[in-house]
Motif scaffolding. Structure first.
Motif, PDB file in Angstrom:
ATOM      1  N   ASP A  14       0.828  -1.212   0.000  1.00  0.00           N
ATOM      2  CA  ASP A  14       0.000   0.000   0.000  1.00  0.00           C
ATOM      3  C   ASP A  14       0.860   1.258   0.000  1.00  0.00           C
ATOM      4  O   ASP A  14       0.618   2.189  -0.769  1.00  0.00           O
ATOM      5  CB  ASP A  14      -0.927  -0.004   1.224  1.00  0.00           C
ATOM      6  CG  ASP A  14      -1.957  -1.115   1.155  1.00  0.00           C
ATOM      7  OD1 ASP A  14      -2.347  -1.475   0.018  1.00  0.00           O
ATOM      8  OD2 ASP A  14      -2.344  -1.644   2.214  1.00  0.00           O
ATOM      9  N   SER A  15       1.859   1.290   0.865  1.00  0.00           N
ATOM     10  CA  SER A  15       2.709   2.480   0.949  1.00  0.00           C
ATOM     11  C   SER A  15       3.671   2.602  -0.229  1.00  0.00           C
ATOM     12  O   SER A  15       4.185   3.686  -0.515  1.00  0.00           O
ATOM     13  CB  SER A  15       3.504   2.462   2.260  1.00  0.00           C
ATOM     14  OG  SER A  15       4.341   1.317   2.312  1.00  0.00           O
ATOM     15  N   LEU A  16       3.911   1.480  -0.914  1.00  0.00           N
ATOM     16  CA  LEU A  16       4.791   1.469  -2.083  1.00  0.00           C
ATOM     17  C   LEU A  16       4.063   0.867  -3.288  1.00  0.00           C
ATOM     18  O   LEU A  16       4.596   0.011  -3.997  1.00  0.00           O
ATOM     19  CB  LEU A  16       6.062   0.665  -1.782  1.00  0.00           C
ATOM     20  CG  LEU A  16       7.045   1.290  -0.787  1.00  0.00           C
ATOM     21  CD1 LEU A  16       8.106   0.279  -0.370  1.00  0.00           C
ATOM     22  CD2 LEU A  16       7.713   2.525  -1.386  1.00  0.00           C
ATOM     23  N   SER A  17       2.835   1.348  -3.509  1.00  0.00           N
ATOM     24  CA  SER A  17       2.015   0.786  -4.591  1.00  0.00           C
ATOM     25  C   SER A  17       2.616   1.050  -5.973  1.00  0.00           C
ATOM     26  O   SER A  17       2.384   0.291  -6.915  1.00  0.00           O
ATOM     27  CB  SER A  17       0.590   1.361  -4.520  1.00  0.00           C
ATOM     28  OG  SER A  17       0.639   2.782  -4.615  1.00  0.00           O
ATOM     29  N   GLY A  18       3.373   2.120  -6.096  1.00  0.00           N
ATOM     30  CA  GLY A  18       3.977   2.420  -7.397  1.00  0.00           C
ATOM     31  C   GLY A  18       5.185   1.571  -7.724  1.00  0.00           C
ATOM     32  O   GLY A  18       5.745   1.680  -8.817  1.00  0.00           O
ATOM     33  N   MET A  19       5.568   0.717  -6.809  1.00  0.00           N
ATOM     34  CA  MET A  19       6.758  -0.099  -7.023  1.00  0.00           C
ATOM     35  C   MET A  19       6.554  -1.136  -8.122  1.00  0.00           C
ATOM     36  O   MET A  19       7.503  -1.510  -8.818  1.00  0.00           O
ATOM     37  CB  MET A  19       7.147  -0.790  -5.716  1.00  0.00           C
ATOM     38  CG  MET A  19       8.514  -1.433  -5.720  1.00  0.00           C
ATOM     39  SD  MET A  19       8.977  -1.993  -4.047  1.00  0.00           S
ATOM     40  CE  MET A  19      10.409  -2.990  -4.433  1.00  0.00           C
ATOM     41  N   GLN A  72       6.533   9.745   3.149  1.00  0.00           N
ATOM     42  CA  GLN A  72       5.651   9.388   2.036  1.00  0.00           C
ATOM     43  C   GLN A  72       6.455   8.512   1.061  1.00  0.00           C
ATOM     44  O   GLN A  72       6.977   8.987   0.055  1.00  0.00           O
ATOM     45  CB  GLN A  72       5.134  10.655   1.328  1.00  0.00           C
ATOM     46  CG  GLN A  72       4.196  11.490   2.200  1.00  0.00           C
ATOM     47  CD  GLN A  72       3.706  12.728   1.484  1.00  0.00           C
ATOM     48  OE1 GLN A  72       4.437  13.341   0.692  1.00  0.00           O
ATOM     49  NE2 GLN A  72       2.468  13.099   1.756  1.00  0.00           N
ATOM     50  N   ASN A  74       5.742   6.286  -1.182  1.00  0.00           N
ATOM     51  CA  ASN A  74       5.333   6.170  -2.577  1.00  0.00           C
ATOM     52  C   ASN A  74       5.749   7.389  -3.389  1.00  0.00           C
ATOM     53  O   ASN A  74       6.181   7.271  -4.539  1.00  0.00           O
ATOM     54  CB  ASN A  74       3.818   5.971  -2.661  1.00  0.00           C
ATOM     55  CG  ASN A  74       3.431   5.114  -3.858  1.00  0.00           C
ATOM     56  OD1 ASN A  74       4.142   4.176  -4.211  1.00  0.00           O
ATOM     57  ND2 ASN A  74       2.309   5.432  -4.479  1.00  0.00           N
ATOM     58  N   GLU A  75       5.620   8.582  -2.791  1.00  0.00           N
ATOM     59  CA  GLU A  75       6.029   9.805  -3.482  1.00  0.00           C
ATOM     60  C   GLU A  75       7.553   9.860  -3.623  1.00  0.00           C
ATOM     61  O   GLU A  75       8.073  10.329  -4.647  1.00  0.00           O
ATOM     62  CB  GLU A  75       5.509  11.031  -2.728  1.00  0.00           C
ATOM     63  CG  GLU A  75       3.990  11.159  -2.764  1.00  0.00           C
ATOM     64  CD  GLU A  75       3.519  12.448  -2.096  1.00  0.00           C
ATOM     65  OE1 GLU A  75       4.381  13.265  -1.722  1.00  0.00           O
ATOM     66  OE2 GLU A  75       2.287  12.614  -1.941  1.00  0.00           O
TER      67      GLU A  75
END
Length: 237
Positions: A14-19, A72, A74-75
């Motif tokens: 969730d915190s690194l969904s862009g991974m 943050q 993900n950002e």
């Protein structure tokens, strides 16, 4: 404090969904990949902090990593992803060298991803884990003490030792049970021999026919002694 549980609560799919997009993998594999990569990274840092030469590198990582990337994640990944991955992969390679494969291989097998993708995932997550550890300690000695009592089960494969079969002892005595095989006359040699003989025969024929090599003469027959044949006497009238 269970540092692994803390890492899993702050660093997850969730915190690194862009991974997933960053690594180019199926998003459904991301939760398992992160969940299994975190104990592997903690084990790597725990082992490295106990070695004097590598503890110096750990100190450098702790001081050079900006802990604000945890605010943050993900950002931070979207903005600094390539740099974070490059620095993480370089740091892990300096800590472990070729032994890094011992941590990559089992993760690749369990997740079904290639070793290259797993290496990139570990490199991307490494700065976040260092930042998490940096919130609790500022040097390798403190990191070792922090991780010493942690139960960290990292998937490390067992070393495979190749078993070499003992070569049979060579005997220089003839084997009475072995049948002698006739080696067939090579076709090329047979053809070459026929050609040579044909050329020799043709050359001899030409030499004889042109008189270069005269045929041997036979022994002339001795003339036979002939007896005179009596002539009939003339009859008188």
């Amino acid at each position: 404090m269970n540092i692994l549980d803390t890492a899993r609560s702050q660093l997850n799919a969730d915190s690194l969904s862009g991974m997933a997009d960053f690594l180019g993998i199926d998003p459904s594999v991301l939760p398992q990949l992160i969940d299994e990569s975190l104990p592997a990274l903690l084990a790597i840092f725990q082992k490295a902090s106990a070695e004097p030469t590598k503890a110096v590198l750990i100190d450098q990582f702790l001081t050079q990593t900006d802990n604000s990337i945890l605010e943050q994640p993900n950002e931070a990944l979207a903005q600094y992803g390539p740099d974070l991955m490059k620095g993480g992969k370089s740091g892990l390679a300096r800590l472990l060298g070729p032994q890094l494969t011992d941590y990559i291989a089992p993760l690749a097998k369990s997740t079904g991803l290639g070793e290259g993708k797993v290496a990139s995932a570990l490199g991307t997550l490494a700065p976040f884990v260092i930042a998490l550890l940096g919130q609790e300690t500022s040097n390798a000695e403190g990191l070792q003490a922090l991780l010493l009592d942690q139960e960290i089960a990292a998937p490390v494969p067992e070393a495979k030792v190749a078993v070499r079969e003992k070569a049979p002892e060579k005997s220089y005595l003839p084997d009475p049970t072995k049948k002698k095989e006739r080696r067939p006359f090579p076709k090329r040699k047979a053809i070459l021999l026929v050609l040579v003989l044909s050329l020799v025969a043709a050359l001899l024929f030409w030499l004889v026919s042109t008189g270069v090599i005269p045929l041997p003469t036979g022994v002339e027959p001795t003339p036979e002694t002939t007896l005179p044949v009596p002539t009939p006497a003339a009859q008188s009238p």
